[in-house]
Design a protein around this motif. Structure first.
Motif, PDB file in Angstrom:
ATOM      1  N   ARG A  24       0.825  -1.195   0.000  1.00  0.00           N
ATOM      2  CA  ARG A  24       0.000   0.000   0.000  1.00  0.00           C
ATOM      3  C   ARG A  24       0.871   1.260   0.000  1.00  0.00           C
ATOM      4  NH1 ARG A  24      -5.075   1.403   3.863  1.00  0.00           N
ATOM      5  NH2 ARG A  24      -5.129   3.600   3.354  1.00  0.00           N
ATOM      6  N   ARG A  25       1.945   1.218   0.739  1.00  0.00           N
ATOM      7  CA  ARG A  25       2.858   2.358   0.816  1.00  0.00           C
ATOM      8  C   ARG A  25       3.485   2.634  -0.560  1.00  0.00           C
ATOM      9  NH1 ARG A  25       7.529   3.153   5.326  1.00  0.00           N
ATOM     10  NH2 ARG A  25       7.177   5.381   5.443  1.00  0.00           N
ATOM     11  N   ILE A  35       0.913   4.390  -2.775  1.00  0.00           N
ATOM     12  CA  ILE A  35       0.757   5.803  -2.408  1.00  0.00           C
ATOM     13  C   ILE A  35       1.935   6.626  -2.931  1.00  0.00           C
ATOM     14  CG2 ILE A  35       0.708   7.418  -0.466  1.00  0.00           C
ATOM     15  CD1 ILE A  35      -0.930   5.309   1.052  1.00  0.00           C
ATOM     16  N   ALA A  45       1.560   7.017  -6.659  1.00  0.00           N
ATOM     17  CA  ALA A  45       0.527   7.995  -6.989  1.00  0.00           C
ATOM     18  C   ALA A  45       1.048   9.425  -6.816  1.00  0.00           C
ATOM     19  CB  ALA A  45      -0.709   7.773  -6.115  1.00  0.00           C
TER      20      ALA A  45
END
Length: 120
Positions: A2-3, A6, A9
């Motif tokens: 998930r990191r 992010i 993005a």
């Protein structure tokens, strides 16, 4: 995981914004500075009060300057056009012709047809 998503993005946003800024910077550094004659548009509004809004002389052009397919496409919003410019003795540029084909040489400005295409 998930990191990483992010961070990716965030990196994509920086790349996109950097690309947009770089495009404008290239135009500002490599392009030629042109001065256009402006004309005020009714600066008084009942709701907004007094303000300044400018129009350009090349915003409305006579049909006699149209070349190629501009005459047939003048009502198509967003149609790309190129206006040939000639710099006068006072240093301001005036429109000489309008075409929808990008010229190979000479001084011109690129624009798009908007909804309120007006003819002189």
């Amino acid at each position: 995981m998930r990191r990483l998503f992010i961070l990716l993005a965030i990196a994509v946003q920086f790349v996109v914004l950097g690309h947009m800024a770089l495009q404008r910077e290239i135009i500002a550094r490599a392009g030629q500075r042109v001065y256009l004659r402006t004309a005020p548009i009714d600066p008084r509004d009942l709701f907004r009060g007094d303000y300044v809004r400018l129009d350009y002389d090349i915003s409305t052009l006579p049909e006699a300057l149209f070349r190629d397919g501009v005459g047939e496409n003048r009502n198509r919003k967003g149609h790309e056009v190129f206006t040939g410019l000639r710099v006068g003795t006072d240093g301001t540029a005036e429109a000489v012709w309008v075409t929808d084909r990008e010229p190979d040489e000479g001084l011109f400005i690129r624009g798009r047809i908007v909804n309120d295409w007006r003819l002189r």
